[in-house]
Design an enzyme around this catalytic site. Sequence first.
Site, PDB file in Angstrom:
ATOM      1  N   LYS A   1       0.820  -1.194   0.000  1.00 43.31           N
ATOM      2  CA  LYS A   1       0.000   0.000   0.000  1.00 43.31           C
ATOM      3  C   LYS A   1       0.862   1.255   0.000  1.00 43.31           C
ATOM      4  O   LYS A   1       0.380   2.341  -0.239  1.00 43.31           O
ATOM      5  CB  LYS A   1      -0.861   0.036   1.291  1.00 43.31           C
ATOM      6  N   GLY A   2       2.144   1.068   0.302  1.00 45.86           N
ATOM      7  CA  GLY A   2       3.034   2.208   0.505  1.00 45.86           C
ATOM      8  C   GLY A   2       3.157   3.132  -0.688  1.00 45.86           C
ATOM      9  O   GLY A   2       3.485   4.307  -0.552  1.00 45.86           O
TER      10      GLY A   2
ATOM     11  N   GLU B   1       7.500   1.724  -6.878  1.00 43.82           N
ATOM     12  CA  GLU B   1       7.668   1.298  -5.480  1.00 43.82           C
ATOM     13  C   GLU B   1       7.853   2.510  -4.582  1.00 43.82           C
ATOM     14  O   GLU B   1       8.325   3.555  -5.024  1.00 43.82           O
ATOM     15  CB  GLU B   1       8.927   0.412  -5.364  1.00 43.82           C
ATOM     16  N   ASP B   2       7.525   2.342  -3.315  1.00 41.75           N
ATOM     17  CA  ASP B   2       7.779   3.405  -2.345  1.00 41.75           C
ATOM     18  C   ASP B   2       9.254   3.439  -1.950  1.00 41.75           C
ATOM     19  O   ASP B   2       9.881   4.481  -1.937  1.00 41.75           O
ATOM     20  CB  ASP B   2       6.869   3.255  -1.109  1.00 41.75           C
TER      21      ASP B   2
ATOM     22  N   ASP C   1      14.675  -1.427  -0.183  1.00 41.81           N
ATOM     23  CA  ASP C   1      15.529  -1.557   1.003  1.00 41.81           C
ATOM     24  C   ASP C   1      16.465  -2.751   0.772  1.00 41.81           C
ATOM     25  O   ASP C   1      17.467  -2.629   0.084  1.00 41.81           O
ATOM     26  CB  ASP C   1      14.597  -1.738   2.210  1.00 41.81           C
TER      27      ASP C   1
ATOM     28  N   LYS D   1      17.268   2.856  -0.420  1.00 44.96           N
ATOM     29  CA  LYS D   1      18.092   2.735   0.789  1.00 44.96           C
ATOM     30  C   LYS D   1      19.156   1.687   0.493  1.00 44.96           C
ATOM     31  O   LYS D   1      19.027   0.520   0.851  1.00 44.96           O
ATOM     32  CB  LYS D   1      17.193   2.287   1.953  1.00 44.96           C
TER      33      LYS D   1
ATOM     34  N   VAL E   1      12.206   5.005   7.771  1.00 46.56           N
ATOM     35  CA  VAL E   1      11.522   6.245   7.395  1.00 46.56           C
ATOM     36  C   VAL E   1      10.011   6.024   7.305  1.00 46.56           C
ATOM     37  O   VAL E   1       9.544   4.924   7.014  1.00 46.56           O
ATOM     38  CB  VAL E   1      12.082   6.810   6.069  1.00 46.56           C
TER      39      VAL E   1
ATOM     40  N   ASP F   1       4.813   3.268   6.191  1.00 50.27           N
ATOM     41  CA  ASP F   1       4.216   3.089   7.513  1.00 50.27           C
ATOM     42  C   ASP F   1       5.179   2.487   8.517  1.00 50.27           C
ATOM     43  O   ASP F   1       6.184   1.881   8.170  1.00 50.27           O
ATOM     44  CB  ASP F   1       3.008   2.148   7.413  1.00 50.27           C
TER      45      ASP F   1
ATOM     46  N   ARG G   1       1.159   6.642   7.286  1.00 54.54           N
ATOM     47  CA  ARG G   1       1.074   6.653   5.819  1.00 54.54           C
ATOM     48  C   ARG G   1       0.523   7.986   5.314  1.00 54.54           C
ATOM     49  O   ARG G   1       0.818   8.403   4.199  1.00 54.54           O
ATOM     50  CB  ARG G   1       0.151   5.538   5.313  1.00 54.54           C
TER      51      ARG G   1
HETATM   52  P1  IMP Z   1      12.821  -4.853   0.763  1.00 50.52           P
HETATM   53  O1  IMP Z   1      12.281  -6.157   0.284  1.00 50.52           O
HETATM   54  O2  IMP Z   1      13.685  -5.004   1.981  1.00 50.52           O
HETATM   55  O3  IMP Z   1      13.446  -4.013  -0.290  1.00 50.52           O
HETATM   56  O4  IMP Z   1      11.594  -4.114   1.388  1.00 50.52           O
HETATM   57  C1  IMP Z   1      10.823  -3.226   0.737  1.00 50.52           C
HETATM   58  C2  IMP Z   1       9.559  -3.002   1.536  1.00 50.52           C
HETATM   59  O5  IMP Z   1       9.806  -2.960   2.958  1.00 50.52           O
HETATM   60  C3  IMP Z   1       8.999  -1.654   1.167  1.00 50.52           C
HETATM   61  O6  IMP Z   1       8.083  -1.739   0.102  1.00 50.52           O
HETATM   62  C4  IMP Z   1       8.363  -1.210   2.473  1.00 50.52           C
HETATM   63  O7  IMP Z   1       7.043  -1.708   2.540  1.00 50.52           O
HETATM   64  C5  IMP Z   1       9.191  -1.852   3.553  1.00 50.52           C
HETATM   65  N1  IMP Z   1      10.240  -0.920   4.065  1.00 50.52           N
HETATM   66  C6  IMP Z   1      11.568  -1.005   3.875  1.00 50.52           C
HETATM   67  N2  IMP Z   1      12.223   0.007   4.480  1.00 50.52           N
HETATM   68  C7  IMP Z   1      11.265   0.757   5.068  1.00 50.52           C
HETATM   69  C8  IMP Z   1      11.317   1.981   5.855  1.00 50.52           C
HETATM   70  O8  IMP Z   1      12.365   2.585   6.137  1.00 50.52           O
HETATM   71  N3  IMP Z   1      10.113   2.446   6.267  1.00 50.52           N
HETATM   72  C9  IMP Z   1       8.930   1.844   5.990  1.00 50.52           C
HETATM   73  N4  IMP Z   1       8.844   0.717   5.247  1.00 50.52           N
HETATM   74  C10 IMP Z   1      10.007   0.171   4.811  1.00 50.52           C
HETATM   75 MG    MG Z   2       5.906  -1.219  -0.121  1.00 47.28          MG
END
Ligand code: IMP
Ligand code: MG
Length: 190
Positions: free
Chosen positions: A56-57, A110-111, A114, A142, A164, A170, A176
């Site tokens: 939802k981000g 994507e939001d 990470d 990130k 963040v 969120d 959000r």
């Molecule tokens: P990844 O699979 O670790 O790249 O995670 C990505 C998802 O984790 C994003 O779409 C977010 O929903 C969540 N996420 C990662 N870092 C953050 C943050 O700093 N704040 C909030 N949500 C995060």
């Molecule tokens: Mg997300």
Amino acid sequence: MESSPAKAESPPESRHKDVGEILFTAEQIRARVDELGKQISLEYAGKRPVLVGVLKGVLPFLADLMRQITLDAEIGLMAVHRPHGYGHPDVKITRDVQLEIEGRHVIVVEDIVDMGQTLNKILEHLRGKKPASLEVCTLLDKPARRVVEVPVKYVGFQVPDKFVIGYGLDYRERFRNLPYIGTMKSEPEL
Ligand code: IMP
Ligand code: MG
């Protein structure tokens, strides 16, 4: 008739109270989203791209970005679930794009990227549908915590290795609806 006093009052603002530092203001976000929309519109000129947002981000970012794309575009939405929580590599797709994307120019929106696991899962899934092209546009990147290499073409802002919140992002479903992006006042329990 007397006018209602509530009309003249400002609405209450409880949503800011647990925010630490503001990293990007609403104005900075708007300016950067405008630039990304312009860049995508120029680079996809003559095409009809499909923007695939990840719920939802991404909601505020997708809503703002799509309106800055001056081409004829289509919108798809996907959703993922992490049964073992944040940071665990297991990512399950709970909503498919529900659009025919074979031969189409797809941009995943994507939001935040990470560790890269969510995006990696989404890209693997979409690649199987044989789009003509597949790129990624993320509002935030990130890179410090990346464990899977993912190709990200468009990035709004790079963020430090901090959790963040705001503008779609969120912490346990809160924050959000903040219009800016910031950190939390107290260390989040992840
Ligand atoms: P990844 O699979 O670790 O790249 O995670 C990505 C998802 O984790 C994003 O779409 C977010 O929903 C969540 N996420 C990662 N870092 C953050 C943050 O700093 N704040 C909030 N949500 C995060
Ligand atoms: Mg997300």
